[in-house]
Design an enzyme around this catalytic site. Sequence first.
Site, PDB file in Angstrom:
ATOM      1  N   ARG A  96      38.205  20.516  36.326  1.00 49.25           N
ATOM      2  CA  ARG A  96      37.257  21.242  35.532  1.00 49.25           C
ATOM      3  C   ARG A  96      36.184  22.176  36.160  1.00 49.25           C
ATOM      4  NH1 ARG A  96      38.022  16.432  32.340  1.00 49.25           N
ATOM      5  NH2 ARG A  96      39.501  16.771  30.634  1.00 49.25           N
ATOM      6  N   LYS A 118      33.475  36.634  38.914  1.00 51.50           N
ATOM      7  CA  LYS A 118      34.631  37.071  38.190  1.00 51.50           C
ATOM      8  C   LYS A 118      35.511  36.490  38.962  1.00 51.50           C
ATOM      9  CE  LYS A 118      33.287  41.223  35.549  1.00 51.50           C
ATOM     10  NZ  LYS A 118      33.746  42.673  35.539  1.00 51.50           N
ATOM     11  N   GLU A 160      33.561  52.313  47.710  1.00 49.55           N
ATOM     12  CA  GLU A 160      32.723  51.853  46.480  1.00 49.55           C
ATOM     13  C   GLU A 160      31.308  51.959  46.953  1.00 49.55           C
ATOM     14  OE1 GLU A 160      33.804  50.330  43.684  1.00 49.55           O
ATOM     15  OE2 GLU A 160      35.950  49.859  43.917  1.00 49.55           O
ATOM     16  N   LYS A 202      24.156  46.315  43.493  1.00 52.68           N
ATOM     17  CA  LYS A 202      25.357  45.837  42.428  1.00 52.68           C
ATOM     18  C   LYS A 202      24.358  44.540  41.434  1.00 52.68           C
ATOM     19  CE  LYS A 202      29.383  43.496  41.246  1.00 52.68           C
ATOM     20  NZ  LYS A 202      30.924  43.022  41.250  1.00 52.68           N
ATOM     21  N   GLU A 212      28.785  44.601  29.339  1.00 52.01           N
ATOM     22  CA  GLU A 212      29.558  45.554  29.822  1.00 52.01           C
ATOM     23  C   GLU A 212      29.171  46.915  29.274  1.00 52.01           C
ATOM     24  OE1 GLU A 212      32.772  45.929  32.847  1.00 52.01           O
ATOM     25  OE2 GLU A 212      31.274  44.420  32.293  1.00 52.01           O
ATOM     26  N   ARG A 216      25.423  48.049  33.154  1.00 53.64           N
ATOM     27  CA  ARG A 216      26.288  47.910  34.109  1.00 53.64           C
ATOM     28  C   ARG A 216      27.365  48.962  33.970  1.00 53.64           C
ATOM     29  NH1 ARG A 216      28.058  41.674  33.987  1.00 53.64           N
ATOM     30  NH2 ARG A 216      29.584  42.512  35.511  1.00 53.64           N
ATOM     31  N   ASN A 220      31.129  51.418  36.687  1.00 53.68           N
ATOM     32  CA  ASN A 220      32.426  52.036  36.345  1.00 53.68           C
ATOM     33  C   ASN A 220      32.941  53.500  36.744  1.00 53.68           C
ATOM     34  OD1 ASN A 220      33.434  49.571  35.268  1.00 53.68           O
ATOM     35  ND2 ASN A 220      32.899  50.009  33.357  1.00 53.68           N
ATOM     36  N   HIS A 223      36.053  54.911  37.762  1.00 54.83           N
ATOM     37  CA  HIS A 223      37.069  53.808  37.523  1.00 54.83           C
ATOM     38  C   HIS A 223      37.802  53.913  36.555  1.00 54.83           C
ATOM     39  CE1 HIS A 223      35.154  51.556  40.769  1.00 54.83           C
ATOM     40  NE2 HIS A 223      35.822  50.749  40.621  1.00 54.83           N
ATOM     41  N   HIS A 227      41.497  53.731  37.758  1.00 52.93           N
ATOM     42  CA  HIS A 227      42.509  52.883  37.450  1.00 52.93           C
ATOM     43  C   HIS A 227      43.793  53.401  37.155  1.00 52.93           C
ATOM     44  CE1 HIS A 227      39.418  49.421  36.913  1.00 52.93           C
ATOM     45  NE2 HIS A 227      40.026  49.177  38.103  1.00 52.93           N
ATOM     46  N   HIS A 239      42.959  50.403  46.047  1.00 47.60           N
ATOM     47  CA  HIS A 239      42.038  50.622  44.902  1.00 47.60           C
ATOM     48  C   HIS A 239      40.741  51.531  45.201  1.00 47.60           C
ATOM     49  CE1 HIS A 239      39.313  49.797  41.581  1.00 47.60           C
ATOM     50  NE2 HIS A 239      38.439  49.352  42.449  1.00 47.60           N
TER      51      HIS A 239
HETATM   52  N1  LIG Z   1      36.248  39.730  40.905  1.00 44.22           N
HETATM   53  C1  LIG Z   1      35.613  40.869  40.847  1.00 44.22           C
HETATM   54  O1  LIG Z   1      34.594  41.115  40.432  1.00 44.22           O
HETATM   55  C2  LIG Z   1      36.538  42.112  41.752  1.00 44.22           C
HETATM   56  C3  LIG Z   1      35.851  43.348  41.729  1.00 44.22           C
HETATM   57  C4  LIG Z   1      36.799  44.338  42.486  1.00 44.22           C
HETATM   58  C5  LIG Z   1      38.106  44.050  43.127  1.00 44.22           C
HETATM   59  N2  LIG Z   1      38.489  42.679  42.684  1.00 44.22           N
HETATM   60  C6  LIG Z   1      39.597  42.427  43.183  1.00 44.22           C
HETATM   61  O2  LIG Z   1      40.041  42.225  44.564  1.00 44.22           O
HETATM   62  C7  LIG Z   1      41.442  42.659  45.046  1.00 44.22           C
HETATM   63  C8  LIG Z   1      41.345  43.468  46.099  1.00 44.22           C
HETATM   64  O3  LIG Z   1      40.632  43.088  47.158  1.00 44.22           O
HETATM   65  P1  LIG Z   1      40.822  43.645  48.612  1.00 44.22           P
HETATM   66  O4  LIG Z   1      40.972  45.178  48.915  1.00 44.22           O
HETATM   67  O5  LIG Z   1      39.939  42.948  49.618  1.00 44.22           O
HETATM   68  O6  LIG Z   1      42.470  43.151  48.819  1.00 44.22           O
HETATM   69  P2  LIG Z   1      43.082  42.039  49.756  1.00 44.22           P
HETATM   70  O7  LIG Z   1      42.388  40.698  49.176  1.00 44.22           O
HETATM   71  O8  LIG Z   1      44.480  42.176  49.423  1.00 44.22           O
HETATM   72  O9  LIG Z   1      42.969  42.393  51.341  1.00 44.22           O
HETATM   73  C9  LIG Z   1      43.517  43.397  51.651  1.00 44.22           C
HETATM   74  C10 LIG Z   1      44.470  43.219  52.952  1.00 44.22           C
HETATM   75  O10 LIG Z   1      43.635  43.096  54.186  1.00 44.22           O
HETATM   76  C11 LIG Z   1      43.923  41.757  54.817  1.00 44.22           C
HETATM   77  N3  LIG Z   1      42.622  41.584  55.279  1.00 44.22           N
HETATM   78  C12 LIG Z   1      41.618  40.842  54.684  1.00 44.22           C
HETATM   79  N4  LIG Z   1      40.691  40.662  55.586  1.00 44.22           N
HETATM   80  C13 LIG Z   1      41.110  41.130  56.718  1.00 44.22           C
HETATM   81  C14 LIG Z   1      40.596  41.081  57.995  1.00 44.22           C
HETATM   82  N5  LIG Z   1      39.190  41.030  58.151  1.00 44.22           N
HETATM   83  N6  LIG Z   1      41.277  41.856  58.863  1.00 44.22           N
HETATM   84  C15 LIG Z   1      42.439  42.070  58.842  1.00 44.22           C
HETATM   85  N7  LIG Z   1      43.214  42.150  57.867  1.00 44.22           N
HETATM   86  C16 LIG Z   1      42.377  41.512  56.511  1.00 44.22           C
HETATM   87  C17 LIG Z   1      44.485  40.911  53.828  1.00 44.22           C
HETATM   88  O11 LIG Z   1      45.285  39.888  54.019  1.00 44.22           O
HETATM   89  C18 LIG Z   1      45.369  41.891  52.635  1.00 44.22           C
HETATM   90  O12 LIG Z   1      46.632  42.143  53.413  1.00 44.22           O
HETATM   91  C19 LIG Z   1      42.021  43.003  43.639  1.00 44.22           C
HETATM   92  O13 LIG Z   1      42.832  41.973  43.048  1.00 44.22           O
HETATM   93  C20 LIG Z   1      40.953  43.460  42.764  1.00 44.22           C
HETATM   94  O14 LIG Z   1      41.301  43.153  41.476  1.00 44.22           O
HETATM   95  C21 LIG Z   1      37.961  41.611  42.079  1.00 44.22           C
HETATM   96 ZN   LIG Z   2      36.191  49.276  42.002  1.00 47.24          ZN
END
Ligand SMILES: NC(=O)c1ccc[n+]([C@@H]2O[C@H](COP(=O)([O-])OP(=O)(O)OC[C@H]3O[C@@H](n4cnc5c(N)ncnc54)[C@H](O)[C@@H]3O)[C@@H](O)[C@H]2O)c1
Ligand SMILES: [Zn+2]
Length: 341
Positions: A96, A118, A160, A202, A212, A216, A220, A223, A227, A239
């Site tokens: 939990r 999130k 970003e 941010k 939302e 804030r 977007n 986006h 998206h 992304h």
């Molecule tokens: N929670 C939130 O508020 C929020 C906001 C924006 C995005 N997201 C999420 O984030 C995700 C995308 O994140 P991302 O772009 O970091 O993708 P990811 O976590 O898939 O990382 C991208 C790639 O880089 C590799 N990698 C990571 N760090 C590395 C490093 N230091 N050296 C070498 N390789 C490395 C990973 O293994 C992966 O293959 C999506 O799922 C998206 O929905 C969440």
């Molecule tokens: Zn984004």
Amino acid sequence: LPRLLADHCPATRFAIITDTQVAALHAEAVRAALSARTDVLVATFPAGEKSKTRETWAALSDRLLEAGMGRDAAILALGGGVVGDVAGFVAATYLRGIPYVQLPTTLLAMIDSSVGGKTGVDTTAGKNLVGAFHQPRLVVADVATLKTLPSAHLAAGLAEALKHGAIADRPYFERLVAARDRLMDRDVGELASAVTESVRIKVLVVLGDEREQGRRSILNFGHTVGHAIETASGYSLLHGEAIAIGMVVEASIGVQLGVTDRGDAHALTSALEQFGLPVSVPAGMDHDHLLDAMGHDKKARAGVIRLSLISKLGYPAKRDGESWTTAISADVIRKALRNTG
Ligand SMILES: NC(=O)c1ccc[n+]([C@@H]2O[C@H](COP(=O)([O-])OP(=O)(O)OC[C@H]3O[C@@H](n4cnc5c(N)ncnc54)[C@H](O)[C@@H]3O)[C@@H](O)[C@H]2O)c1
Ligand SMILES: [Zn+2]
């Protein structure tokens, strides 16, 4: 790290959750930083968005249960946004809810996904549809880890960061452009100040409004269109790359409506190009299909497409008493998609 953990997230046992790629590069350093007396489990899953599922969440939860992790344990989410979202969701639900710490290793995770609490996973019906709000006790962004991050991912994160400047802080936007070479060469000082500035923006925007549809929603920018393009590309675009195109299209919509300064729209496009980011809608993408996807965006209200536009670089488009978003007709969006093709 041990000192920060002792102050903000003391625990007798830690589970480092990471993906296979980051595990090979950075997990040992984290494990070594923890005291030899601390009980540490390293749980990995295959790198990539396709792992951001309930199945991965279940497998990781089972690993922790099998290891007998109790309420005195904490999770260290080491990796990009995928790791942060899944590991955060495990932390939100395990017994939990147990404490966790974000150790982001992508620029996107450092300036966006690790901040805000999130967490969640994707389902076949769409991205991020199952999850929870669960704030990390601590976020430690060590920009030295970005030395191993592929350049395309670094540039996608910078898209970003440029967005943060475009919606809230023109001098920051200009500093990023001026520092392009040092950023892409992974100068740690330059990266650290970008992470600091972006997180500051941010946090200010999110704290300024918990809802939302309020202020804030300026986060977007780029986006709604981005998206749709990301999905239509079958996720072959990163992304941040899709968001770069989305910002160019949304700026062009703003120019059409007389809301966005034309010169600033050009400056935005040129800045994105200088970072090697894509700035045009990929040839062959069906514009009606994109419009359809925008109408179904989680954030679209009752099928009406509302966008968060900018008036000038550093300023969201909002006049007193009006909404932070603007309803846009399909014709205006079609024209901008054509102009940006
Ligand atoms: N929670 C939130 O508020 C929020 C906001 C924006 C995005 N997201 C999420 O984030 C995700 C995308 O994140 P991302 O772009 O970091 O993708 P990811 O976590 O898939 O990382 C991208 C790639 O880089 C590799 N990698 C990571 N760090 C590395 C490093 N230091 N050296 C070498 N390789 C490395 C990973 O293994 C992966 O293959 C999506 O799922 C998206 O929905 C969440
Ligand atoms: Zn984004």
